[in-house]
Design a protein around this motif. Structure first.
Motif, mmCIF file in Angstrom:
data_model
loop_
_atom_site.group_PDB
_atom_site.id
_atom_site.type_symbol
_atom_site.label_atom_id
_atom_site.label_comp_id
_atom_site.label_asym_id
_atom_site.label_seq_id
_atom_site.Cartn_x
_atom_site.Cartn_y
_atom_site.Cartn_z
ATOM 1 N N VAL A 13 0.818 -1.206 -0.249
ATOM 2 C CA VAL A 13 -0.156 0.172 -0.119
ATOM 3 C C VAL A 13 0.793 1.193 -0.059
ATOM 4 O O VAL A 13 1.719 1.270 0.812
ATOM 5 N N ASP A 15 0.387 5.551 -0.382
ATOM 6 C CA ASP A 15 -0.488 6.533 0.038
ATOM 7 C C ASP A 15 -1.774 6.125 -0.278
ATOM 8 O O ASP A 15 -2.838 6.734 -1.034
ATOM 9 N N ARG A 17 -3.107 3.575 -1.780
ATOM 10 C CA ARG A 17 -3.039 2.951 -3.197
ATOM 11 C C ARG A 17 -2.524 1.523 -2.936
ATOM 12 O O ARG A 17 -1.477 1.290 -2.645
ATOM 13 N N ARG A 18 -3.335 0.546 -3.450
ATOM 14 C CA ARG A 18 -2.984 -0.990 -3.413
ATOM 15 C C ARG A 18 -2.225 -1.101 -4.589
ATOM 16 O O ARG A 18 -2.470 -0.885 -5.844
ATOM 17 N N LEU A 19 -0.901 -1.586 -4.556
ATOM 18 C CA LEU A 19 -0.024 -1.810 -5.872
ATOM 19 C C LEU A 19 0.648 -3.230 -5.543
ATOM 20 O O LEU A 19 0.504 -3.903 -4.453
ATOM 21 N N THR A 61 0.423 -1.195 -10.574
ATOM 22 C CA THR A 61 -1.047 -1.113 -10.176
ATOM 23 C C THR A 61 -1.284 -2.758 -9.761
ATOM 24 O O THR A 61 -1.001 -3.428 -10.417
#
Length: 232
Positions: A13, A15, A17-19, A61
């Motif tokens: 994760v 910021d 956002r899941r990456l 992503t």
């Protein structure tokens, strides 16, 4: 969620956002995946977006969906059929320069014949052209939601090669689990089944060599038994 089976892959994760973070120990395969992902921006194919890239590490992503090999046979078959048009679209796309070379089928045949392996009718089929190939279009590298392909991952083996060979490899792998899946993929792609199946012995030899060198032994034993029984 798993994305990919080569190298070290984990969800992170950043910021909020899941990456997905992928680490490849082979610099050539690392660079190859980066080139492929960069070339596919705007292509319409559901591929990860490259977020950051450092030596040995790719941050991209995370895509939605479940891997096809985690789904029931009917759902898997439906998704494989849907993937055929994406595969054809890839084969019509402009490949980037500098990709790794395609598989060396002559070398595969030589190595297989030199090994203590079951006999196979190994002949390289006539070429069907050159195209942008994924290199490992399998149900472990395809994600889907309700029959719709939502992700194509693991591009480190991308190359310019024979599109029919790539389709055949995907169909052969799918057919080992479910023969109807192979038929669905070939039909949806719009290829001649006879020409596609002519490649099957090459794929069998390639996988046998992989299991012989990297294991696991149980997989090698199972494939050896199938080949000795004539189940290619």
């Amino acid at each position: 969620m798993r994305q990919g089976a080569v190298g070290q892959v984990r969800s992170v994760v950043r910021d909020g956002r899941r990456l997905v973070e992928k680490r490849l120990s082979d610099p050539a395969r690392h660079d190859n995946e980066v080139r492929a992902l960069q070339a596919l921006v705007g292509s319409g194919l559901p591929v990860p977006e490259l977020v950051e890239e450092h030596p040995g590490t790719i941050l991209m992503t995370e895509l939605p969906g479940a891997r096809l090999d985690d789904q029931d046979p009917v759902a898997r078959r439906e998704a494989l059929r849907a993937s055929a048009q994406l595969l054809r679209g890839l084969h019509e796309a402009e490949p980037p320069s500098g990709l790794l070379p395609p598989p060396d089928d002559a070398a595969i045949i030589r190595r297989y014949r030199a090994a203590d392996a079951p006999p196979l009718p190994l002949v390289i089929p006539s070429a069907s052209g050159l195209a942008f190939c994924h290199g490992d279009w399998t149900d472990g590298n395809l994600l889907s939601v309700k029959g719709r392909i939502t992700g194509v991952v693991d591009w480190e083996a991308a190359h310019v090669g024979d599109p029919l060979r790539e389709l055949s490899r995907a169909a052969w792998g799918a057919g080992r689990k479910d023969p109807l899946s192979a038929d669905a993929l070939i039909d949806a792609y719009g290829a001649d089944p006879v020409r596609v199946r002519a490649w099957y012995p090459i794929h069998a030899a390639e996988l046998w060599l992989w299991f012989a060198e990297a294991g696991p032994p149980a997989y090698l034993a199972e494939l050896t038994a199938d080949l000795r029984a004539g189940r290619i």
